[in-house]
Structures are given as structure tokens and as C-alpha cells.
Design an enzyme around this catalytic site. Sequence first.
Site, PDB file in Angstrom:
ATOM      1  N   GLU A   4      37.551  40.396  76.174  1.00 64.57           N
ATOM      2  CA  GLU A   4      36.865  39.995  74.945  1.00 64.57           C
ATOM      3  C   GLU A   4      35.634  39.137  75.253  1.00 64.57           C
ATOM      4  O   GLU A   4      34.625  39.200  74.556  1.00 64.57           O
ATOM      5  CB  GLU A   4      37.820  39.207  74.038  1.00 64.57           C
ATOM      6  CG  GLU A   4      38.979  40.030  73.513  1.00 64.57           C
ATOM      7  CD  GLU A   4      40.087  39.162  72.913  1.00 64.57           C
ATOM      8  OE1 GLU A   4      40.513  39.447  71.793  1.00 64.57           O
ATOM      9  OE2 GLU A   4      40.516  38.194  73.568  1.00 64.57           O
ATOM     10  N   THR A  78      39.627  39.205  69.203  1.00 68.11           N
ATOM     11  CA  THR A  78      39.899  40.377  68.376  1.00 68.11           C
ATOM     12  C   THR A  78      41.114  40.121  67.491  1.00 68.11           C
ATOM     13  O   THR A  78      41.883  39.186  67.708  1.00 68.11           O
ATOM     14  CB  THR A  78      40.139  41.619  69.250  1.00 68.11           C
ATOM     15  OG1 THR A  78      41.223  41.350  70.148  1.00 68.11           O
ATOM     16  CG2 THR A  78      38.887  41.961  70.041  1.00 68.11           C
ATOM     17  N   LYS A 163      44.891  39.345  61.461  1.00 67.70           N
ATOM     18  CA  LYS A 163      46.126  39.046  62.195  1.00 67.70           C
ATOM     19  C   LYS A 163      45.835  38.905  63.684  1.00 67.70           C
ATOM     20  O   LYS A 163      45.398  39.853  64.336  1.00 67.70           O
ATOM     21  CB  LYS A 163      47.144  40.169  61.938  1.00 67.70           C
ATOM     22  CG  LYS A 163      48.469  39.957  62.629  1.00 67.70           C
ATOM     23  CD  LYS A 163      49.457  41.040  62.232  1.00 67.70           C
ATOM     24  CE  LYS A 163      50.745  40.911  63.025  1.00 67.70           C
ATOM     25  NZ  LYS A 163      50.607  41.250  64.444  1.00 67.70           N
ATOM     26  N   ASP A 164      46.106  37.712  64.218  1.00 68.26           N
ATOM     27  CA  ASP A 164      45.883  37.493  65.646  1.00 68.26           C
ATOM     28  C   ASP A 164      47.074  36.773  66.258  1.00 68.26           C
ATOM     29  O   ASP A 164      48.125  36.641  65.622  1.00 68.26           O
ATOM     30  CB  ASP A 164      44.553  36.745  65.902  1.00 68.26           C
ATOM     31  CG  ASP A 164      44.649  35.248  65.629  1.00 68.26           C
ATOM     32  OD1 ASP A 164      45.692  34.781  65.120  1.00 68.26           O
ATOM     33  OD2 ASP A 164      43.680  34.539  65.936  1.00 68.26           O
ATOM     34  N   MET A 165      46.917  36.301  67.517  1.00 71.88           N
ATOM     35  CA  MET A 165      48.032  35.634  68.190  1.00 71.88           C
ATOM     36  C   MET A 165      47.663  34.229  68.676  1.00 71.88           C
ATOM     37  O   MET A 165      48.410  33.634  69.441  1.00 71.88           O
ATOM     38  CB  MET A 165      48.537  36.502  69.360  1.00 71.88           C
ATOM     39  CG  MET A 165      49.139  37.820  68.881  1.00 71.88           C
ATOM     40  SD  MET A 165      49.633  38.908  70.235  1.00 71.88           S
ATOM     41  CE  MET A 165      50.983  37.981  70.969  1.00 71.88           C
ATOM     42  N   GLU A 166      46.499  33.723  68.248  1.00 74.50           N
ATOM     43  CA  GLU A 166      46.056  32.406  68.730  1.00 74.50           C
ATOM     44  C   GLU A 166      45.442  31.508  67.665  1.00 74.50           C
ATOM     45  O   GLU A 166      45.517  30.270  67.778  1.00 74.50           O
ATOM     46  CB  GLU A 166      45.004  32.570  69.858  1.00 74.50           C
ATOM     47  CG  GLU A 166      45.505  33.142  71.148  1.00 74.50           C
ATOM     48  CD  GLU A 166      45.496  34.667  71.162  1.00 74.50           C
ATOM     49  OE1 GLU A 166      44.840  35.278  70.282  1.00 74.50           O
ATOM     50  OE2 GLU A 166      46.165  35.250  72.035  1.00 74.50           O
ATOM     51  N   ASP A 189      42.293  46.877  65.310  1.00 78.57           N
ATOM     52  CA  ASP A 189      43.322  47.767  64.748  1.00 78.57           C
ATOM     53  C   ASP A 189      43.578  47.419  63.291  1.00 78.57           C
ATOM     54  O   ASP A 189      43.367  46.287  62.864  1.00 78.57           O
ATOM     55  CB  ASP A 189      44.621  47.660  65.561  1.00 78.57           C
ATOM     56  CG  ASP A 189      45.080  46.224  65.710  1.00 78.57           C
ATOM     57  OD1 ASP A 189      44.609  45.536  66.634  1.00 78.57           O
ATOM     58  OD2 ASP A 189      45.894  45.784  64.875  1.00 78.57           O
TER      59      ASP A 189
HETATM   60  N1  ADE Z   1      44.922  41.135  68.288  1.00 83.97           N
HETATM   61  C1  ADE Z   1      44.323  42.306  68.036  1.00 83.97           C
HETATM   62  N2  ADE Z   1      45.028  43.021  67.142  1.00 83.97           N
HETATM   63  C2  ADE Z   1      46.116  42.279  66.818  1.00 83.97           C
HETATM   64  C3  ADE Z   1      47.217  42.466  65.957  1.00 83.97           C
HETATM   65  N3  ADE Z   1      47.371  43.572  65.237  1.00 83.97           N
HETATM   66  N4  ADE Z   1      48.137  41.487  65.893  1.00 83.97           N
HETATM   67  C4  ADE Z   1      48.002  40.364  66.633  1.00 83.97           C
HETATM   68  N5  ADE Z   1      46.995  40.137  67.458  1.00 83.97           N
HETATM   69  C5  ADE Z   1      46.046  41.084  67.550  1.00 83.97           C
END
Ligand code: ADE
Length: 225
Positions: A4, A78, A163-166, A189
Amino acid sequence: MEAEAQPFIERYQMHKVEDFFSPLPCVLYEASVAEITLYVVLNGRQHGSDLIGCEAATIATLSAIQKLHPDLIINSGTCGAFRKNGADIADVYIGNKAMFHDRRVPGDDAWDTQSIGNYAVWEGSKDLAQALSFKMGKVTTGSSLDMQPCDLDIIQANGGELKDMEGAAVGFVCSLYQVPILYVKSVTDLCDSGAETFEEFSRNLGRASQALRDANERVIEFLTR
Ligand code: ADE
């Protein structure tokens, strides 16, 4: 993730500062741009892959704030988004708030509220989004790439869009130190496309990362104008 950040690091010819965060795995890149010093902090790697998720984001943000004393943190990366909200692949969004969607404490309002988070963003986020014609949305963070029905329930009930993870983990640390945070996110996505998330994410990662670099270049120009 390195993928990224790499287009941005190349764009600004940033140089790597070896062992700056040692023994933590985080990695620092630095460059002077206009009148400012620009840092890129990556979570680093472990067991042959980029560290992702809230734990890695928390220590990276905490260490960066303590060691670098930034005026502004930009959490850039992302995300997934929702077609039903008008999102498309490689769209760039500015975050207008950040929440967690997989921390549930049913039965206790105070802990449930704390768990969701709802962290504020830098007050200039809206003006920046309007000036640069970016859409805005609420960042929603969890510890998994996939989405379980209970995650979707919480996302929908709280207006989550990106929606992410951080993101919310970075927002949590920034809220403690009162460092303003700007979210710049690009879509890999669509959570409601019906496609397998990892396959869709992997297929679009390069394109979304280029979009992120272009967006961040405009953001930096805006901030240093
Ligand atoms: N990063 C990129 N796409 C993601 C998703 N669908 N959920 C969590 N983190 C993401």
C-alpha cells in the site's frame, strides 16, 4: 502494508531509517516535502508477511507519537466498502469517524459504547474532502478480513462504511494523545458484492494502492499549500 505504501514512498523518494523502532518491527521512512518532514510508518513484518490488524497498528501509532511527535497522523490504507452505499473499486474516501465492529459487550451500555469507540477525526477532514472532491465515510474496524453476520449488524446499526483492520485502533491512540487523525482509504473490495473477499482484495490491491498514492499526493499538496 508495504504494498500500500510503496508507490507513495517511491513518489517522494523517501529514505528508510534503519532500526528506528527497534526492537519493535515497525519501519520508518522519511522525506522533506515543502516545509514539512513527512514520515511513513509501516507496521513491519513477522513470519514472512506484513503485520496487519489492531495490535500492530496500536504499537506503531503509539511509538510514532512518542518518538516523532507528529502534528497530524494520516491513517492511509485500503479497505472494503459497500456497493449499496455507492462505493466502487479504487474509490478514495476520507474518514469522518472511526468505530470498531467486532467488540461486543451485550448487557452493559458503558462497555458496549467504549467497545464501539466512535473516534473523532481531524477537524479539517471535511474541508479537505470537499476541496479535493473525495467522498467521506465512517471507518469501521475489526480483526478479520471476512465479515460475519454479527459484524454486519453492528456496522449497519452504527453507520459504518469503510471496513478495515486498523483505523479505529489508530484513532484510539490518537484520541489518548489528542493528536488529530485524517483517514485516507481506498477500496479493494466490495463487502456486498458476493465475491470471495481475499480474492477480490488481492486482485485489486495494486490498483487501489496506486489510487491511494495519487490521493495522498493531493492530500500532501493540500496540507502544505
Ligand atoms: N482491507 C481491505 N479490504 C478489507 C476488508 N474487506 N475488511 C477488512 N480490511 C480490509
